[in-house]
Design a protein around this motif. Sequence first.
Motif, PDB file in Angstrom:
ATOM      1  N   MET A   1       0.847  -1.195   0.000  1.00 22.82           N
ATOM      2  CA  MET A   1       0.000   0.000   0.000  1.00 22.82           C
ATOM      3  C   MET A   1       0.883   1.247   0.000  1.00 22.82           C
ATOM      4  SD  MET A   1      -2.729   1.290   2.893  1.00 22.82           S
ATOM      5  CE  MET A   1      -3.739  -0.191   2.755  1.00 22.82           C
ATOM      6  N   SER A   2       0.546   2.215  -0.820  1.00 21.24           N
ATOM      7  CA  SER A   2       1.311   3.453  -0.851  1.00 21.24           C
ATOM      8  C   SER A   2       0.920   4.324   0.350  1.00 21.24           C
ATOM      9  CB  SER A   2       1.035   4.212  -2.144  1.00 21.24           C
ATOM     10  OG  SER A   2      -0.261   4.772  -2.135  1.00 21.24           O
ATOM     11  N   PRO A   3       1.833   5.191   0.804  1.00 21.36           N
ATOM     12  CA  PRO A   3       1.505   6.066   1.936  1.00 21.36           C
ATOM     13  C   PRO A   3       0.294   6.955   1.661  1.00 21.36           C
ATOM     14  CG  PRO A   3       3.869   6.032   1.551  1.00 21.36           C
ATOM     15  CD  PRO A   3       3.243   5.307   0.394  1.00 21.36           C
ATOM     16  N   ALA A   4       0.142   7.421   0.421  1.00 16.49           N
ATOM     17  CA  ALA A   4      -0.996   8.287   0.102  1.00 16.49           C
ATOM     18  C   ALA A   4      -2.317   7.549   0.305  1.00 16.49           C
ATOM     19  CB  ALA A   4      -0.883   8.780  -1.340  1.00 16.49           C
ATOM     20  N   VAL A   5      -2.352   6.276  -0.099  1.00 11.64           N
ATOM     21  CA  VAL A   5      -3.550   5.476   0.125  1.00 11.64           C
ATOM     22  C   VAL A   5      -3.776   5.304   1.623  1.00 11.64           C
ATOM     23  CG1 VAL A   5      -4.602   3.202  -0.195  1.00 11.64           C
ATOM     24  CG2 VAL A   5      -3.390   4.293  -2.088  1.00 11.64           C
ATOM     25  N   GLY A   6      -2.694   5.127   2.366  1.00 16.76           N
ATOM     26  CA  GLY A   6      -2.803   5.002   3.816  1.00 16.76           C
ATOM     27  C   GLY A   6      -3.433   6.230   4.459  1.00 16.76           C
ATOM     28  N   VAL A   7      -3.093   7.407   3.951  1.00 21.11           N
ATOM     29  CA  VAL A   7      -3.688   8.643   4.468  1.00 21.11           C
ATOM     30  C   VAL A   7      -5.188   8.666   4.204  1.00 21.11           C
ATOM     31  CG1 VAL A   7      -3.771  11.148   4.184  1.00 21.11           C
ATOM     32  CG2 VAL A   7      -1.565   9.988   4.326  1.00 21.11           C
ATOM     33  N   VAL A   8      -5.578   8.273   2.996  1.00 18.29           N
ATOM     34  CA  VAL A   8      -7.005   8.247   2.644  1.00 18.29           C
ATOM     35  C   VAL A   8      -7.756   7.253   3.532  1.00 18.29           C
ATOM     36  CG1 VAL A   8      -8.678   7.726   0.840  1.00 18.29           C
ATOM     37  CG2 VAL A   8      -6.594   8.994   0.279  1.00 18.29           C
ATOM     38  N   VAL A   9      -7.172   6.063   3.692  1.00 18.94           N
ATOM     39  CA  VAL A   9      -7.808   5.046   4.531  1.00 18.94           C
ATOM     40  C   VAL A   9      -7.951   5.560   5.966  1.00 18.94           C
ATOM     41  CG1 VAL A   9      -7.518   2.755   5.553  1.00 18.94           C
ATOM     42  CG2 VAL A   9      -7.064   3.107   3.116  1.00 18.94           C
ATOM     43  N   SER A  10      -6.916   6.213   6.472  1.00 20.45           N
ATOM     44  CA  SER A  10      -6.957   6.736   7.838  1.00 20.45           C
ATOM     45  C   SER A  10      -8.056   7.779   7.990  1.00 20.45           C
ATOM     46  CB  SER A  10      -5.603   7.358   8.204  1.00 20.45           C
ATOM     47  OG  SER A  10      -4.575   6.389   8.151  1.00 20.45           O
ATOM     48  N   TYR A  11      -8.192   8.644   6.987  1.00 19.15           N
ATOM     49  CA  TYR A  11      -9.247   9.657   7.048  1.00 19.15           C
ATOM     50  C   TYR A  11     -10.628   9.007   7.032  1.00 19.15           C
ATOM     51  CZ  TYR A  11     -12.444  13.333   5.651  1.00 19.15           C
ATOM     52  OH  TYR A  11     -13.514  14.173   5.597  1.00 19.15           O
ATOM     53  N   LEU A  12     -10.807   7.995   6.200  1.00 19.18           N
ATOM     54  CA  LEU A  12     -12.107   7.326   6.124  1.00 19.18           C
ATOM     55  C   LEU A  12     -12.440   6.611   7.427  1.00 19.18           C
ATOM     56  CD1 LEU A  12     -11.943   5.851   2.501  1.00 19.18           C
ATOM     57  CD2 LEU A  12     -13.240   7.841   3.285  1.00 19.18           C
ATOM     58  N   VAL A  13     -11.436   5.969   8.029  1.00 20.67           N
ATOM     59  CA  VAL A  13     -11.659   5.310   9.319  1.00 20.67           C
ATOM     60  C   VAL A  13     -12.024   6.355  10.378  1.00 20.67           C
ATOM     61  CG1 VAL A  13     -10.572   3.999  11.166  1.00 20.67           C
ATOM     62  CG2 VAL A  13     -10.192   3.339   8.798  1.00 20.67           C
ATOM     63  N   GLY A  14     -11.283   7.458  10.389  1.00 23.30           N
ATOM     64  CA  GLY A  14     -11.573   8.520  11.346  1.00 23.30           C
ATOM     65  C   GLY A  14     -12.938   9.141  11.149  1.00 23.30           C
ATOM     66  N   SER A  15     -13.455   9.061   9.926  1.00 19.88           N
ATOM     67  CA  SER A  15     -14.751   9.676   9.612  1.00 19.88           C
ATOM     68  C   SER A  15     -15.949   8.865  10.096  1.00 19.88           C
ATOM     69  CB  SER A  15     -14.875   9.891   8.093  1.00 19.88           C
ATOM     70  OG  SER A  15     -14.009  10.906   7.641  1.00 19.88           O
ATOM     71  N   ILE A  16     -15.734   7.635  10.527  1.00 20.26           N
ATOM     72  CA  ILE A  16     -16.868   6.828  10.995  1.00 20.26           C
ATOM     73  C   ILE A  16     -17.467   7.504  12.226  1.00 20.26           C
ATOM     74  CG2 ILE A  16     -17.625   4.580  11.832  1.00 20.26           C
ATOM     75  CD1 ILE A  16     -15.175   3.368  10.409  1.00 20.26           C
ATOM     76  N   PRO A  17     -18.697   7.998  12.150  1.00 18.34           N
ATOM     77  CA  PRO A  17     -19.281   8.795  13.251  1.00 18.34           C
ATOM     78  C   PRO A  17     -19.959   7.915  14.299  1.00 18.34           C
ATOM     79  CG  PRO A  17     -20.751   8.834  11.377  1.00 18.34           C
ATOM     80  CD  PRO A  17     -19.574   7.970  10.970  1.00 18.34           C
TER      81      PRO A  17
END
Length: 205
Positions: A1-17
């Motif tokens: 996994m590229s770091p940029a994809v990791g950032v996106v995944v992290s943001y999506l996980v953090g977005s779970i309300p």
Amino acid sequence: MSPAVGVVVSYLVGSIPFAYLAGRAHGVDLRRHGSGNLGATNAMRVLGTPTGILVYAADTLKGFLPVFFLSDRTATDHPQLWAIAYGVAAIAGHVRPIFLLGHGGGKGVATAGGVFLALAWLPTVIAAAVFSIVVFALRYVSLGSLAAAIALPIGIGISKGWTNAVFVVSALVGVFVFWTHRANIKRLRQRVEPRIGESRRPATP
């Protein structure tokens, strides 16, 4: 996994309300009750202590898991910097969740705690102890959060050094926590901030 994809995944996980989902499970939109904030404190105040604790744990995990797991699964020469980036992305997701169109997030304290638990566990545990002591003694969750936001960078600076990137980010996150709690600080100064167990008027729709 590229770091940029990791950032996106992290943001999506953090977005779970999680607070929003917990409220909906009880037939309540937390954005219209209590403080209107989608965080563990408001969930505890409106939905009860057990639900609030579950929301706090879930919000902590969504900060911890991306940093802990993605840091070893992305190809990069700067693992610590990317681990920090994953943590910042998770916090940003919590505060401005894409699943709620960027509106109605929390203040980021629990998620930031999870991030720093993965980055620097011992100072984070000490900051959590400071939080618990302040909340237990004074019954102000907001004041405990502010105290922890001060204790964490001090602990990281002592253990990792005052020029370490994790310290710099922890100091910036501490400033951010104070900014997101500016209304709480005003109420604390006016002595109208609700303590644990006290109710407050519904948020304005």
